[in-house]
Design a protein around this motif. Sequence first.
Motif, PDB file in Angstrom:
ATOM      1  N   ALA A 137      38.828  17.125  73.533  1.00 38.40           N
ATOM      2  CA  ALA A 137      38.544  17.940  74.714  1.00 38.40           C
ATOM      3  C   ALA A 137      37.705  17.173  75.722  1.00 38.40           C
ATOM      4  CB  ALA A 137      37.826  19.224  74.299  1.00 38.40           C
ATOM      5  N   GLN A 138      36.715  16.443  75.250  1.00 37.37           N
ATOM      6  CA  GLN A 138      35.871  15.666  76.158  1.00 37.37           C
ATOM      7  C   GLN A 138      36.675  14.592  76.872  1.00 37.37           C
ATOM      8  OE1 GLN A 138      32.827  14.262  73.507  1.00 37.37           O
ATOM      9  NE2 GLN A 138      31.561  16.100  73.719  1.00 37.37           N
ATOM     10  N   ALA A 139      37.646  14.007  76.190  1.00 35.33           N
ATOM     11  CA  ALA A 139      38.449  12.935  76.788  1.00 35.33           C
ATOM     12  C   ALA A 139      39.267  13.423  77.977  1.00 35.33           C
ATOM     13  CB  ALA A 139      39.374  12.335  75.734  1.00 35.33           C
ATOM     14  N   GLN A 140      39.419  14.730  78.123  1.00 36.76           N
ATOM     15  CA  GLN A 140      40.158  15.289  79.261  1.00 36.76           C
ATOM     16  C   GLN A 140      39.245  15.751  80.386  1.00 36.76           C
ATOM     17  OE1 GLN A 140      43.516  15.086  79.173  1.00 36.76           O
ATOM     18  NE2 GLN A 140      43.135  14.075  77.197  1.00 36.76           N
ATOM     19  N   ASP A 141      37.945  15.599  80.190  1.00 38.62           N
ATOM     20  CA  ASP A 141      36.954  16.079  81.150  1.00 38.62           C
ATOM     21  C   ASP A 141      36.500  14.936  82.054  1.00 38.62           C
ATOM     22  OD1 ASP A 141      33.885  16.481  81.848  1.00 38.62           O
ATOM     23  OD2 ASP A 141      34.721  18.471  81.523  1.00 38.62           O
ATOM     24  N   VAL A 142      36.463  15.185  83.358  1.00 39.77           N
ATOM     25  CA  VAL A 142      36.134  14.140  84.327  1.00 39.77           C
ATOM     26  C   VAL A 142      34.756  13.538  84.069  1.00 39.77           C
ATOM     27  CG1 VAL A 142      35.628  13.707  86.762  1.00 39.77           C
ATOM     28  CG2 VAL A 142      37.652  15.008  86.132  1.00 39.77           C
ATOM     29  N   GLU A 143      33.779  14.370  83.752  1.00 39.93           N
ATOM     30  CA  GLU A 143      32.431  13.851  83.549  1.00 39.93           C
ATOM     31  C   GLU A 143      32.381  12.919  82.340  1.00 39.93           C
ATOM     32  OE1 GLU A 143      29.639  17.038  83.414  1.00 39.93           O
ATOM     33  OE2 GLU A 143      30.077  17.714  85.452  1.00 39.93           O
ATOM     34  N   PHE A 144      33.010  13.303  81.253  1.00 40.52           N
ATOM     35  CA  PHE A 144      33.033  12.436  80.085  1.00 40.52           C
ATOM     36  C   PHE A 144      33.892  11.190  80.320  1.00 40.52           C
ATOM     37  CE2 PHE A 144      31.775  16.424  77.900  1.00 40.52           C
ATOM     38  CZ  PHE A 144      30.665  15.949  77.214  1.00 40.52           C
ATOM     39  N   GLN A 145      34.949  11.324  81.110  1.00 39.04           N
ATOM     40  CA  GLN A 145      35.773  10.155  81.444  1.00 39.04           C
ATOM     41  C   GLN A 145      34.947   9.110  82.186  1.00 39.04           C
ATOM     42  OE1 GLN A 145      39.007  11.866  83.654  1.00 39.04           O
ATOM     43  NE2 GLN A 145      40.079  12.600  81.831  1.00 39.04           N
ATOM     44  N   LEU A 146      34.070   9.578  83.069  1.00 39.79           N
ATOM     45  CA  LEU A 146      33.200   8.650  83.784  1.00 39.79           C
ATOM     46  C   LEU A 146      32.361   7.842  82.809  1.00 39.79           C
ATOM     47  CD1 LEU A 146      31.247   9.090  87.001  1.00 39.79           C
ATOM     48  CD2 LEU A 146      29.912   8.662  84.952  1.00 39.79           C
ATOM     49  N   TRP A 147      31.817   8.499  81.794  1.00 37.17           N
ATOM     50  CA  TRP A 147      30.996   7.802  80.802  1.00 37.17           C
ATOM     51  C   TRP A 147      31.832   6.888  79.921  1.00 37.17           C
ATOM     52  CZ3 TRP A 147      25.846   7.294  80.457  1.00 37.17           C
ATOM     53  CH2 TRP A 147      25.052   8.135  81.242  1.00 37.17           C
ATOM     54  N   GLN A 148      33.035   7.307  79.574  1.00 35.24           N
ATOM     55  CA  GLN A 148      33.913   6.437  78.790  1.00 35.24           C
ATOM     56  C   GLN A 148      34.196   5.132  79.527  1.00 35.24           C
ATOM     57  OE1 GLN A 148      37.238   9.276  77.826  1.00 35.24           O
ATOM     58  NE2 GLN A 148      36.973   8.465  75.766  1.00 35.24           N
ATOM     59  N   ASP A 149      34.523   5.253  80.798  1.00 34.32           N
ATOM     60  CA  ASP A 149      34.830   4.057  81.582  1.00 34.32           C
ATOM     61  C   ASP A 149      33.584   3.198  81.794  1.00 34.32           C
ATOM     62  OD1 ASP A 149      37.473   4.645  81.704  1.00 34.32           O
ATOM     63  OD2 ASP A 149      37.506   5.206  83.815  1.00 34.32           O
ATOM     64  N   ALA A 150      32.444   3.850  82.032  1.00 33.31           N
ATOM     65  CA  ALA A 150      31.212   3.084  82.216  1.00 33.31           C
ATOM     66  C   ALA A 150      30.876   2.302  80.954  1.00 33.31           C
ATOM     67  CB  ALA A 150      30.064   4.024  82.587  1.00 33.31           C
ATOM     68  N   ARG A 151      31.034   2.928  79.800  1.00 38.28           N
ATOM     69  CA  ARG A 151      30.751   2.250  78.534  1.00 38.28           C
ATOM     70  C   ARG A 151      31.673   1.044  78.330  1.00 38.28           C
ATOM     71  NH1 ARG A 151      31.378   5.811  73.275  1.00 38.28           N
ATOM     72  NH2 ARG A 151      33.543   5.747  73.974  1.00 38.28           N
ATOM     73  N   ALA A 152      32.879   1.146  78.879  1.00 37.48           N
ATOM     74  CA  ALA A 152      33.832   0.033  78.779  1.00 37.48           C
ATOM     75  C   ALA A 152      33.590  -1.043  79.841  1.00 37.48           C
ATOM     76  CB  ALA A 152      35.255   0.570  78.898  1.00 37.48           C
ATOM     77  N   GLY A 153      32.533  -0.857  80.647  1.00 38.68           N
ATOM     78  CA  GLY A 153      32.198  -1.859  81.658  1.00 38.68           C
ATOM     79  C   GLY A 153      32.941  -1.699  82.962  1.00 38.68           C
TER      80      GLY A 153
END
Length: 213
Positions: A137-153
């Motif tokens: 569910a988090q993977a579909q959320d814009v706010e969590f997507q921002l953190w996923q991408d940030a963590r990936a640099g």
Amino acid sequence: MTALQSFVQAGARRALVLLPGAQMHPPHIVQAGLPAALAASGVPLDLHLPDLHLDPTASRDAVHELLEQVLAPLRPRYAALWLGGISLGGLLALRCAQRAPDGLRGLCLLAPYPGSRLTTNAIERAGGPQAWQATPAQAQDVEFQLWQDARAGRPDLPAFIGWGQGDRFAASMAALAACLPRAHAAQAPHGHDWNAWLPLWRDFLAWLPKGER
């Protein structure tokens, strides 16, 4: 094209598009003194303030609208185009740079909204961005997507990130800055307000790489 309030200097080959925060319009940025500080700095940089109010957490594709309505018409005019934002505008600017970094030279993020307490608390409880793993569910959320991408640099762009020491999201902003490989983090006294943002804006202008001036 979306209406812009622009501050253009003769011969400037660089520009910054600065997205207002929630409940904020370009005149608020002018009244706060950001264009005046730019003029006083002597930095050759055009400043464009769009009156584009898009919530990146809403169902509309805010990034697509920003790209098409604001950035696409400006790109042919400049050798280097920077993107920035204040608070919620900072979230949209960062998300845009993560999804479509081509054509952007760097970021100016003043107190970028890192997501709701539900988002930031979930990441903090997991042990921070590096330990956190998104649920489906988090993977579909814009706010969590921002953190996923940030963590990936992402994005791998120069990024000035500044916030007030008393900002309620200061710890999350520091964690966000630590994720980005080319971030320059800065703090100022005060909280989530112009008392912090105007000094941070001056810091950004002083930090702006000389090759970008």
